[in-house]
Design a protein around this motif. Structure first.
Motif, PDB file in Angstrom:
ATOM      1  N   ILE A   1       0.795  -1.231   0.131  1.00  0.00           N
ATOM      2  CA  ILE A   1      -0.019  -0.001   0.187  1.00  0.00           C
ATOM      3  C   ILE A   1       0.985   1.369  -0.113  1.00  0.00           C
ATOM      4  O   ILE A   1       1.780   1.379   0.765  1.00  0.00           O
ATOM      5  N   ILE A   2       0.708   2.200  -0.878  1.00  0.00           N
ATOM      6  CA  ILE A   2       1.435   3.429  -0.885  1.00  0.00           C
ATOM      7  C   ILE A   2       0.695   4.390  -0.245  1.00  0.00           C
ATOM      8  O   ILE A   2      -0.776   4.687  -0.674  1.00  0.00           O
ATOM      9  N   PRO A   3       1.265   4.764   0.811  1.00  0.00           N
ATOM     10  CA  PRO A   3       0.389   5.979   1.364  1.00  0.00           C
ATOM     11  C   PRO A   3       0.198   7.321   0.556  1.00  0.00           C
ATOM     12  O   PRO A   3       0.969   7.808  -0.252  1.00  0.00           O
ATOM     13  N   LEU A   4      -1.327   7.795   0.780  1.00  0.00           N
ATOM     14  CA  LEU A   4      -1.581   8.878  -0.095  1.00  0.00           C
ATOM     15  C   LEU A   4      -1.006  10.219   0.645  1.00  0.00           C
ATOM     16  O   LEU A   4      -1.070  10.306   1.931  1.00  0.00           O
ATOM     17  N   LYS A   5      -0.451  11.088  -0.077  1.00  0.00           N
ATOM     18  CA  LYS A   5       0.227  12.149   0.260  1.00  0.00           C
ATOM     19  C   LYS A   5      -0.577  13.333   0.918  1.00  0.00           C
ATOM     20  O   LYS A   5      -0.819  13.870   1.788  1.00  0.00           O
ATOM     21  N   SER A   6      -1.697  13.738  -0.008  1.00  0.00           N
ATOM     22  CA  SER A   6      -2.584  14.972   0.150  1.00  0.00           C
ATOM     23  C   SER A   6      -3.763  14.363   1.013  1.00  0.00           C
ATOM     24  O   SER A   6      -4.072  13.491   1.026  1.00  0.00           O
ATOM     25  N   GLU A   7      -4.040  15.504   1.874  1.00  0.00           N
ATOM     26  CA  GLU A   7      -5.428  14.957   2.782  1.00  0.00           C
ATOM     27  C   GLU A   7      -6.473  15.036   1.879  1.00  0.00           C
ATOM     28  O   GLU A   7      -7.328  14.148   2.392  1.00  0.00           O
ATOM     29  N   SER A   8      -6.550  15.671   0.859  1.00  0.00           N
ATOM     30  CA  SER A   8      -7.845  15.511   0.131  1.00  0.00           C
ATOM     31  C   SER A   8      -7.861  14.291  -0.574  1.00  0.00           C
ATOM     32  O   SER A   8      -9.093  13.579  -0.662  1.00  0.00           O
TER      33      SER A   8
END
Length: 133
Positions: free
Chosen positions: A56-63
């Motif tokens: 799983i690649i963490p999503l960087k932006s909060e949106s």
């Protein structure tokens, strides 16, 4: 979402969540298939997600994290049965994404009250914004 690998990772996370209750329901599969189409993931790659383990690649932006949380919440409701394991898992996933636990609870409550189990984008964003103040 920038890369194809990130899109596959997002779908892999959703597949893992979909089977947290021990079964992949037809409606869940259909929902996942729609998301894959929207993300422009090849059908063969989508099918392969069910048979291989992807990191799983963490999503960087909060949106992006909010959007993924909402997708998971929709997935949780699409089979018409809310399992205790799903409710526990989605709250944990939201916290692991770095989302505010109070906003998570409010989103899930708002979806529970909605006859369609959906909430509009403005409400979704406003709930998370309110928790920042």
């Amino acid at each position: 979402m920038n890369t194809y690998e990130e899109k596959l990772s997002l779908l892999a996370e959703m597949v893992a969540f979909a089977i947290v209750d021990g079964k992949l329901h037809d409606r869940e599969y259909q929902f996942l298939s729609i998301v894959a189409q929207e993300l422009k993931v090849a059908k063969e790659d989508f099918k392969n997600i069910f048979h291989q383990e992807l990191s799983i690649i963490p999503l960087k932006s909060e949106s992006q994290r909010i959007q993924q949380f909402y997708r998971l919440a929709l997935l949780m409701h699409c089979d018409g049965v809310l399992h205790e394991k799903e409710e526990i898992a989605i709250k944990q996933l939201g916290v692991n994404m770095g989302l505010n636990p109070f906003a998570i609870k409010r989103i899930l409550k708002a979806m529970e009250k909605s006859p369609t189990r959906m909430i509009d984008a403005e409400t979704l964003i406003n709930i998370f914004k309110e928790q920042l103040n």
